[in-house]
Design an enzyme around this catalytic site. Structure first.
Site, mmCIF file in Angstrom:
data_model
loop_
_atom_site.group_PDB
_atom_site.id
_atom_site.type_symbol
_atom_site.label_atom_id
_atom_site.label_comp_id
_atom_site.label_asym_id
_atom_site.label_seq_id
_atom_site.Cartn_x
_atom_site.Cartn_y
_atom_site.Cartn_z
ATOM 1 N N THR A 237 0.844 -1.477 -0.134
ATOM 2 C CA THR A 237 0.049 -0.260 0.104
ATOM 3 C C THR A 237 0.727 1.484 -0.077
ATOM 4 O O THR A 237 1.816 1.377 0.699
ATOM 5 C CB THR A 237 -0.812 0.222 1.151
ATOM 6 N N CYS A 325 26.350 10.024 5.336
ATOM 7 C CA CYS A 325 26.587 9.033 5.752
ATOM 8 C C CYS A 325 27.883 8.138 6.137
ATOM 9 O O CYS A 325 28.013 6.611 6.640
ATOM 10 C CB CYS A 325 26.440 7.788 4.188
#
Ligand SMILES: *Cc1c(COP(=O)(O)O)cnc(C)c1O
Length: 402
Positions: A237, A325
């Protein structure tokens, strides 16, 4: 003084009008876009409107947009999905040494499962040579993945030229445009790519949503299967509020790019010139001109980048050393290493990335406090340096400052 946010390449604030567009989809319009009742249809309309807005930003058709959970997923789907679909044709992939880890890691995974991966080198400004791409092509090459703009150094790659070469050779071309979308014009026809990744949170949208552009006719295998959403390319969904916010953010980005964002270019160049004038032994990382409008990255010999970032944080400035990162992964940046930097200089980096919420006053303050901080850190590192070793001598040999 209010906190100064200089880390827009890590993420951007959510634009207030994006929040406003999302609210109804968190409150009233909670239907499932796959449901056939009125509530479901209303949800689907919101989603398809967002698809049109995102497609318009990159010159694509709405049915070429697959919504994902962000840049990392889009890169994984493009690379792994192509490999799983076309491995019988060939098992060679070309990418570069300076890609985001969301490209490098899936490539390394394929490498450990029987694929050959060529990691192209870059020059001292972080540019890929299109002729190197041309030379690396083999009869079994099934995919080339090259980023549009680099997150750590801001260098913009000659994607159009590479796209023309690959089109001629009939090889699939993926482009990680997470840093460039919303900052410079990104048009899938001009760039000549078959797949392109975008992330909403890098362009004033919410986190956890993005898309993969998949040119009509391009065949890949989905990585997430289930209820058949996103034309069978991505089950589950949909993140409706996120997608609606992404759509609004894409529309704002398109308006923003209607004219060249000179404010950001001027702020960027004020910082670049200001640092070059005031701080000796400072090296601009990346290309001086072919770089993102708000992107500044410097290495300061004899300075530890992470300490510098925390000192600036204490002064109310949020910046970064290299990429977001890297802040918790040890070791020097793979991008700067690929550009020929020593380990030491590659860990002496400060990245300042500006956005539309920054102004001259903030830049003045930053330029006023930075020289003293650098000097203090250099004095500390000189005291700590082993005898006979001067960290200041650690300079990239091929690099000269403009
Ligand atoms: C941020 C970034 C990604 C990852 O995007 P997420 O949406 O955070 O997963 C990928 N590539 C580049 C170049 C990025 O800057």
């Amino acid at each position: 003084m209010k906190e100064i946010y200089f880390d827009h390449s890590a993420t951007t604030p959510v634009d207030p009008s994006v929040v406003e567009a999302m609210m109804p989809y968190l409150k009233e319009t909670y239907g499932n876009p796959s449901s056939s009742h009125r509530m479901g249809k209303e949800a689907r309309r919101g989603m398809e409107n967002a698809r049109e807005q995102v497609a318009a930003l990159i010159g694509a058709r709405p049915d070429e947009i697959i919504f994902t959970s962000g840049g990392t997923e889009s890169n994984n789907v493009a690379i792994l999905g192509t490999a799983y679909r076309h491995w019988e044709k060939g098992r060679h992939i070309i990418t570069t040494a300076i890609e985001h880890r969301a490209v490098l890691e899936p490539c390394k995974f394929l490498q450990s499962h029987g694929f050959d991966v060529t990691f192209l080198p870059v020059d001292e400004s972080g540019m890929v040579d299109p002729e190197d791409v041309q030379r690396a092509i083999r009869t079994d090459t099934i995919l080339v993945s090259i980023m549009h703009a680099n997150n750590e150094i801001g260098t913009i790659q000659p994607i159009e030229e590479i796209g023309r070469i690959l089109k001629e050779r009939g090889i699939l071309f993926h482009c990680d445009a997470v840093q460039s979308a919303g900052r410079i014009p990104v048009d899938v026809e001009n760039l000549g790519c078959d797949m392109l990744s975008i992330s909403a949170h890098k362009l004033y949208g919410p986190k956890g949503v993005g898309c993969l552009y998949l040119r009509k006719g391009t065949e890949i295998v989905p990585l997430i299967t289930g209820g058949g959403q996103e034309r069978d390319y991505r089950g589950g969904t949909e993140n409706l509020p996120g997608i609606v916010g992404f759509g609004r953010a894409a529309e704002l980005a398109r308006q923003f790019l209607n004219r060249v964002p000179w404010e950001l270019v001027l702020l960027r160049d004020r910082i670049i010139d200001g640092i070059s004038e005031r701080i000796p032994d400072s090296y601009l990382n990346g290309h001086r001109f072919r770089r993102l409008p708000g992107h500044v990255s410097f290495s300061f010999s004899g300075v530890d980048g992470k300490t510098l970032v925390s000192m600036l944080d204490e002064k109310g400035i949020a910046a970064s050393s290299g990429s977001a990162c890297h802040s918790d992964s040890p070791g020097p940046s793979h991008v700067l290493k690929a550009m020929g930097y020593s380990d030491q200089l590659a860990q002496s980096t400060l990245r300042v990335t500006l956005g539309k919420d920054n102004d001259d006053r903030q830049v003045d303050y930053f330029l006023a406090i930075l020289p003293d901080i650098i000097e203090a850190l250099r004095n500390i590192s000189l005291e700590l340096a082993p005898e006979g070793e001067c960290p200041c001598e650690d300079q990239p040999s091929r690099y000269h400052q403009e």
